[in-house]
Motif scaffolding. Structure first.
Motif, mmCIF file in Angstrom:
data_model
loop_
_atom_site.group_PDB
_atom_site.id
_atom_site.type_symbol
_atom_site.label_atom_id
_atom_site.label_comp_id
_atom_site.label_asym_id
_atom_site.label_seq_id
_atom_site.Cartn_x
_atom_site.Cartn_y
_atom_site.Cartn_z
ATOM 1 N N ARG A 68 4.893 15.545 -7.568
ATOM 2 C CA ARG A 68 5.991 16.415 -7.159
ATOM 3 C C ARG A 68 7.152 16.434 -8.139
ATOM 4 N NH1 ARG A 68 3.335 19.636 -3.853
ATOM 5 N NH2 ARG A 68 2.180 18.453 -2.264
ATOM 6 N N ILE A 69 7.406 15.314 -8.793
ATOM 7 C CA ILE A 69 8.531 15.265 -9.737
ATOM 8 C C ILE A 69 7.980 15.565 -11.123
ATOM 9 C CG2 ILE A 69 10.439 13.890 -10.640
ATOM 10 C CD1 ILE A 69 10.341 12.217 -8.113
ATOM 11 N N LYS A 70 8.173 16.792 -11.579
ATOM 12 C CA LYS A 70 7.527 17.259 -12.809
ATOM 13 C C LYS A 70 8.074 16.597 -14.065
ATOM 14 C CE LYS A 70 5.119 20.022 -10.320
ATOM 15 N NZ LYS A 70 3.710 19.652 -10.022
ATOM 16 N N TRP A 71 9.240 15.991 -13.984
ATOM 17 C CA TRP A 71 9.806 15.376 -15.181
ATOM 18 C C TRP A 71 8.916 14.242 -15.674
ATOM 19 C CZ3 TRP A 71 11.461 10.553 -16.713
ATOM 20 C CH2 TRP A 71 12.235 10.511 -17.885
ATOM 21 N N PHE A 72 8.324 13.490 -14.739
ATOM 22 C CA PHE A 72 7.488 12.357 -15.132
ATOM 23 C C PHE A 72 6.243 12.799 -15.892
ATOM 24 C CE2 PHE A 72 9.679 10.467 -11.388
ATOM 25 C CZ PHE A 72 10.310 9.433 -12.059
ATOM 26 N N THR A 73 5.781 14.016 -15.644
ATOM 27 C CA THR A 73 4.564 14.508 -16.302
ATOM 28 C C THR A 73 4.888 15.553 -17.366
ATOM 29 O OG1 THR A 73 4.274 16.185 -14.566
ATOM 30 C CG2 THR A 73 3.189 14.058 -14.241
ATOM 31 N N ASN A 74 6.142 15.549 -17.842
ATOM 32 C CA ASN A 74 6.553 16.494 -18.890
ATOM 33 C C ASN A 74 6.306 17.936 -18.457
ATOM 34 O OD1 ASN A 74 7.726 17.050 -21.353
ATOM 35 N ND2 ASN A 74 5.836 16.878 -22.521
ATOM 36 N N LEU B 1 0.831 -1.207 0.000
ATOM 37 C CA LEU B 1 0.000 0.000 0.000
ATOM 38 C C LEU B 1 0.861 1.252 0.000
ATOM 39 C CD1 LEU B 1 -2.926 1.062 0.156
ATOM 40 C CD2 LEU B 1 -2.718 0.988 2.647
ATOM 41 N N ALA B 2 2.062 1.149 0.554
ATOM 42 C CA ALA B 2 2.978 2.283 0.525
ATOM 43 C C ALA B 2 3.325 2.675 -0.903
ATOM 44 C CB ALA B 2 4.246 1.952 1.307
ATOM 45 N N ALA B 3 3.340 1.710 -1.826
ATOM 46 C CA ALA B 3 3.616 2.028 -3.229
ATOM 47 C C ALA B 3 2.577 2.986 -3.789
ATOM 48 C CB ALA B 3 3.650 0.747 -4.056
ATOM 49 N N GLN B 4 1.339 2.867 -3.314
ATOM 50 C CA GLN B 4 0.264 3.749 -3.785
ATOM 51 C C GLN B 4 0.551 5.202 -3.424
ATOM 52 O OE1 GLN B 4 -2.636 2.342 -5.432
ATOM 53 N NE2 GLN B 4 -2.726 4.472 -6.055
ATOM 54 N N PHE B 5 0.912 5.437 -2.166
ATOM 55 C CA PHE B 5 1.172 6.808 -1.727
ATOM 56 C C PHE B 5 2.471 7.346 -2.328
ATOM 57 C CE2 PHE B 5 -1.276 4.702 1.659
ATOM 58 C CZ PHE B 5 -2.418 5.485 1.619
ATOM 59 N N PHE B 6 3.440 6.463 -2.502
ATOM 60 C CA PHE B 6 4.691 6.905 -3.100
ATOM 61 C C PHE B 6 4.487 7.312 -4.549
ATOM 62 C CE2 PHE B 6 8.648 6.090 -5.417
ATOM 63 C CZ PHE B 6 9.536 6.875 -4.703
ATOM 64 N N SER B 7 3.693 6.550 -5.298
ATOM 65 C CA SER B 7 3.450 6.905 -6.707
ATOM 66 C C SER B 7 2.668 8.212 -6.819
ATOM 67 C CB SER B 7 2.714 5.771 -7.419
ATOM 68 O OG SER B 7 1.396 5.640 -6.927
ATOM 69 N N ALA C 176 -6.622 11.359 -21.465
ATOM 70 C CA ALA C 176 -5.966 12.358 -20.615
ATOM 71 C C ALA C 176 -6.207 11.937 -19.168
ATOM 72 C CB ALA C 176 -6.519 13.755 -20.875
ATOM 73 N N TRP C 177 -5.171 11.998 -18.350
ATOM 74 C CA TRP C 177 -5.330 11.513 -16.979
ATOM 75 C C TRP C 177 -4.386 12.245 -16.054
ATOM 76 C CZ3 TRP C 177 -2.551 9.087 -20.750
ATOM 77 C CH2 TRP C 177 -1.236 8.740 -20.461
ATOM 78 N N GLU C 178 -4.620 12.050 -14.770
ATOM 79 C CA GLU C 178 -3.790 12.589 -13.694
ATOM 80 C C GLU C 178 -3.599 11.492 -12.658
ATOM 81 O OE1 GLU C 178 -7.594 14.707 -11.436
ATOM 82 O OE2 GLU C 178 -5.956 15.924 -12.243
ATOM 83 N N PRO C 179 -2.735 11.686 -11.653
ATOM 84 C CA PRO C 179 -2.485 10.608 -10.684
ATOM 85 C C PRO C 179 -3.742 10.120 -9.961
ATOM 86 C CG PRO C 179 -0.760 12.257 -10.522
ATOM 87 C CD PRO C 179 -1.775 12.801 -11.486
ATOM 88 N N ALA C 180 -4.735 10.991 -9.797
ATOM 89 C CA ALA C 180 -5.962 10.572 -9.113
ATOM 90 C C ALA C 180 -6.718 9.500 -9.885
ATOM 91 C CB ALA C 180 -6.872 11.782 -8.889
ATOM 92 N N ALA C 181 -6.437 9.349 -11.186
ATOM 93 C CA ALA C 181 -7.098 8.308 -11.972
ATOM 94 C C ALA C 181 -6.661 6.919 -11.548
ATOM 95 C CB ALA C 181 -6.798 8.513 -13.458
ATOM 96 N N SER D 156 -1.358 16.230 -14.751
ATOM 97 C CA SER D 156 -2.229 15.685 -15.795
ATOM 98 C C SER D 156 -1.506 15.689 -17.139
ATOM 99 C CB SER D 156 -3.520 16.504 -15.902
ATOM 100 O OG SER D 156 -3.229 17.847 -16.237
ATOM 101 N N VAL D 157 -1.691 14.630 -17.899
ATOM 102 C CA VAL D 157 -1.065 14.485 -19.215
ATOM 103 C C VAL D 157 -2.116 13.993 -20.189
ATOM 104 C CG1 VAL D 157 1.221 14.020 -18.265
ATOM 105 C CG2 VAL D 157 -0.332 12.130 -18.711
ATOM 106 N N SER D 158 -1.805 14.070 -21.469
ATOM 107 C CA SER D 158 -2.733 13.599 -22.500
ATOM 108 C C SER D 158 -1.931 13.086 -23.689
ATOM 109 C CB SER D 158 -3.683 14.717 -22.949
ATOM 110 O OG SER D 158 -2.958 15.790 -23.525
ATOM 111 N N VAL D 159 -2.550 12.194 -24.440
ATOM 112 C CA VAL D 159 -1.932 11.631 -25.641
ATOM 113 C C VAL D 159 -2.934 11.714 -26.783
ATOM 114 C CG1 VAL D 159 -0.352 10.073 -24.441
ATOM 115 C CG2 VAL D 159 -2.672 9.314 -24.943
#
Length: 358
Positions: free
Chosen positions: A150-156, A138-144, A254-259, A162-165
């Protein structure tokens, strides 16, 4: 009589080791695939594709991955949503950062990212198990959630995460219509399901089941618990990561981490419990049950309430869905803990003797 095996002799090792050794099963699976690939696209509406079929296929794939870890290896995991998120964001980064990156390799690379993430959070399984392992995953959930916010590189460099393709293509064919998305999800699901079915029948699958039944006895007979547990986390996380990439690319767009919240982790675990632990078919049955039940209740409950002269609101329908859903989960755990797959297995056994009473 329908499932009698009289006259079906195996004359080679290859025939004896078939995935579907009974002729009736092979015919049934072939007919089902023909209907799924050819008949359904001609009859289903656009709404049916987008609201029911595509979510069902993706959730069935994710439930397949969860079942390998929970059902076959006995490692309780509540981090499935995090593995889906890593798969989705990993595929997104490969897709947008590498010029002319094909869609399918991006999805597979996203699953590979989820594999490494799953192995990392599967390391506690070498020391703890049961409830403690569930909390560790469950810790993996909060860490992701923290990582993608917080790390903007992962979301461009997206400030909200939020990102979209867009402009999805496979072998030059655009993946923009509901039918093309359905075919893509169905093809990936069939391929990975057959690979998983073959995998659990082999030596590694037997090692997983030995660890599940009694890890101390498995270690005594020469099975390496570290290898078995980490390979289960790796294979499970890969399949869940590919499902997460499909969920983001094909279903959401298009999605964000809450998805990929903890709610989706619990839903996947409930799919496995209701469908049947330790059964490839159980993932499909559980996904169908949990995907279709809210839609059916949303249609049926207002009609039933109207018959008795009660006006039920949308919020009331939503609360009733949760109550019925929770009650059914408890009922399955008490009455049929092996899930819907066990009911199908019992039905097949009955059909071997029907219409004779003995």
């Amino acid at each position: 009589m329908i499932y009698r095996e009289n006259g079906q002799f195996k004359t080679s090792y290859r025939a004896d080791q078939q995935i579907f050794p009974i002729l009736q099963d092979r015919v049934l699976v072939a007919l089902f695939l023909i209907v799924a690939f050819a008949v359904v696209p001609m009859l289903a509406s656009d709404y049916f594709f987008r609201a029911i079929l595509i979510p069902f296929l993706i959730m069935a794939l994710a439930a397949l991955g969860v079942n390998i870890l929970v059902g076959y290896c006995g490692q309780i995991s509540l981090g499935s949503g995090a593995f889906m998120a890593v798969g989705a964001y990993g595929a997104y980064n490969f897709f947008v950062r590498i010029p002319n990156m094909p869609l399918v390799p991006a999805l597979l690379l996203g699953g590979l990212c989820a594999t490494f993430f799953g192995i990392l959070f599967g390391l506690p399984s070498l020391r703890v198990k049961g409830l403690y392992l569930a909390v560790a995953t469950l810790a993996a959930q909060f860490f992701s959630d923290w990582m993608f916010l917080r790390i903007k590189w992962f979301t461009n460099d997206s400030p909200s995460g939020s990102v979209s393709v867009n402009d999805l293509q496979v072998f030059g064919m655009p993946i923009d219509s509901a039918q093309s998305k359905y075919w893509l999800c169905l093809s990936i699901l069939v391929i990975l399901a057959l690979l998983a079915k073959n995998l659990v029948r082999g030596a590694i699958g037997r090692e997983w089941m030995a660890i599940r039944d009694m890890d101390v006895a498995a270690a005594v007979i020469g099975i390496r618990p570290m290898y078995a547990k980490l390979t289960a986390f790796a294979v499970s996380s890969f399949i869940i990561g590919v499902a997460g990439a499909l969920w983001g690319f094909v279903y959401l767009g298009a999605w964000e981490p809450a998805a990929f919240s903890v709610d989706i982790s619990f839903r996947l675990l409930f799919m496995v419990i209701i469908g049947g632990l330790g059964s490839i078919l159980g993932g499909f049955l559980g996904a169908a049950f949990i995907t279709l039940l809210p839609i059916a209740l949303n249609q049926v409950l207002p009609v039933l309430a109207g018959l008795i002269g009660v006006d039920i609101s949308t919020a009331g329908v939503s609360h009733a869905e949760l109550m019925i859903f929770g009650g059914l989960i408890v009922w399955f755990l008490i009455v049929e803990p092996h899930g819907l797959a066990k009911l199908w297995s019992v039905a097949k056994q009955k059909l071997r003797l029907w219409p004779f009473p003995h």
